[in-house]
Enzyme design. Structure first.
Site, PDB file in Angstrom:
ATOM      1  N   CYS A  50       0.834  -1.206   0.000  1.00 19.54           N
ATOM      2  CA  CYS A  50       0.000   0.000   0.000  1.00 19.54           C
ATOM      3  C   CYS A  50       0.868   1.256   0.000  1.00 19.54           C
ATOM      4  O   CYS A  50       1.681   1.468   0.909  1.00 19.54           O
ATOM      5  CB  CYS A  50      -0.940  -0.015   1.203  1.00 19.54           C
ATOM      6  N   CYS A  53       0.221   3.512   3.000  1.00 17.49           N
ATOM      7  CA  CYS A  53       0.840   2.960   4.210  1.00 17.49           C
ATOM      8  C   CYS A  53       2.318   3.330   4.276  1.00 17.49           C
ATOM      9  O   CYS A  53       2.842   3.672   5.345  1.00 17.49           O
ATOM     10  CB  CYS A  53       0.680   1.451   4.236  1.00 17.49           C
TER      11      CYS A  53
END
Length: 456
Positions: A50, A53
């Protein structure tokens, strides 16, 4: 030797700092579920692939370091939600990254900006008691300076206080809740009765009335914002949870004009002077620029202008004529309130299809604007694959024809050969009787030959 020693010292320092960083943000595994109950945890559920993230990761280590150095009881951790999907599902993780504060059996979602200060403020607020006491006038004045909106329960033990504590436990993710005795309040504050729940904001105070305002939770949820706000995309998302319509002056703060200032002032005056009429149903504010509004309504809003949004069903309202006076603005708001104003947009099937097409177009355009080469690769490659598939489908028919020809060739017959064979067969049929007559005539000649000999 000196250089070697310096290198060793640097390596030791780096290793020490790395171990310190790892200590303030703990990597969690499947044993976390059983061991977390005794502590307050701030957890980042992430996925290794991600991009958001990865962007949050350095901020997360800063959050851990700040909470550790301040002596906060909150422990900071992170969990790979793809590796421990079972635990992530139990905590209701649906996207990445998801930030949750876990306190006892309760789990609080963080929905604010992903900045260090905002996350730390959330952690300290939620980790503490749901209702904080204000024991003195000085403390009350200090909190009034720190908070734009302040909820205070005034009085002793009562059923209302129990409701207030329940609401505070539920909504502490959004704001602070306090309690105080009547003598702590400023002398200018007069309450009709005790106990009472009061909100201080916009230079005034407003008291909760169960008969007029309904449930305490709903009232707090609607009153947790100032009467007039500078609105952005995140604020508009939060306002959607209040159930209010949002009246916005769309202006350009980078290039302010007289018209922009006039519309902004009109909205501010209506928010303050008509609070009793519109506060229950409307939130007022202004937004810098029209990009977000345009993407929201899938259209074009002029700047400056006034628009009213219904975030619950994605409808919006525009004034039918230019808004030049406060009376015209009030009339427009009343027309939205009584249902006579023309509503645009919505969340019907047609609008949903339109939204999908609009989002796809916006995504493609943004990719090409940011990186034309990447855009050509991302969208050119699938088109190339589709073209090859179409070509394969089209040429498959001609291949089948060639296979039929090969089969006929193996049998010794093609379409042309069949025609030639047919013509040859017809020619034989036509030539057959003539050949037979000739064959019959030859024996006659042979038979006549002896007679002729005798006659001779």
């Amino acid at each position: 030797m000196a250089e070697v020693k310096a290198s060793l010292i640097c390596a030791v320092v780096v290793a020490f700092l790395s171990s310190t960083v790892l200590a303030i943000v703990e990597d969690l595994d499947d044993t976390f579920k059983d061991t977390r109950v005794d502590d307050v945890w701030l957890v980042d559920f992430y996925a290794p692939w991600c991009g958001y993230c990865k962007k949050l990761e350095p901020v997360w280590y800063d959050v851990g370091a700040e909470l550790k150095s301040s002596g906060s009881p909150v422990r900071v951790g992170k969990m790979d939600a793809t590796a421990y999907s079972g635990i992530a599902s139990e905590f209701g993780v649906r996207g990445y990254p998801t930030i949750k504060l876990l306190k006892g059996d309760l789990a609080y979602n963080y929905k604010g900006p992903r900045t260090k200060d905002d996350i730390i403020e959330f952690a300290n607020r939620v980790a503490g008691p749901a209702v904080r006491a204000l024991p003195s006038k000085q403390m009350f004045e200090h909190m009034m300076k720190r908070h734009d909106v302040l909820f205070v329960y005034v009085g002793g033990e009562s059923p209302l206080k129990e409701k207030y504590i329940d609401v505070a436990t539920e909504l502490i993710v959004y704001t602070y809740f306090f309690s105080a005795s009547e003598d702590v309040l400023p002398e200018s504050v007069t309450l009709p009765e005790l106990p009472a729940v009061v909100v201080f904001k916009d230079g005034a105070y407003f008291t909760y009335d169960e008969y007029e305002d309904g449930s305490l939770s709903s009232w707090v949820n609607k009153e947790r914002f100032q009467g007039y706000l500078q609105i952005d995309g995140f604020t508009l998302y939060e306002l959607g949870e209040t159930g209010k319509l949002v009246a916005i002056a769309v202006i350009d703060e980078k290039d302010p004009t007289e018209e922009s200032g006039r519309l902004k002032t009109l909205i501010q005056r209506v928010a303050k002077e008509y609070r009793e009429h519109f506060n229950r149903d409307f939130q007022f504010g202004h937004m810098d620029g029209n990009d977000y509004i345009n993407s929201l309504i899938m259209g074009e809003v002029s700047v400056p202008s006034v628009i009213i949004l219904n975030t619950s069903n994605e409808q919006y309202f525009l004034p039918s004529e230019p808004t030049e006076t406060m009376e015209q603005l009030v009339q427009f708001i009343n027309s939205v309130l009584n249902g006579s104003a023309q509503a645009y947009g919505g969340d019907g099937v047609v609008q949903r299809v339109k939204r999908v097409a609009f989002d796809a177009r916006s995504t493609i355009m943004s990719v090409f604007r940011s990186s034309p080469v990447l855009g050509c690769f991302l969208f050119g490659l699938p088109l190339g694959v589709i073209s090859l598939m179409c070509y394969g489908i089209c040429t498959a028919e001609s291949d089948d024809g060639s296979d039929d020809i090969d089969l006929l060739k193996r049998e010794g017959l093609t379409d042309e050969e069949e025609e030639e064979e047919e013509e040859r067969r017809r020619a034989v049929e036509l030539e057959g009787p003539e050949d037979g007559e000739n064959e019959e005539e030859e024996p006659d000649l042979e038979e006549k030959a002896p007679e002729e000999k005798k006659m001779d």
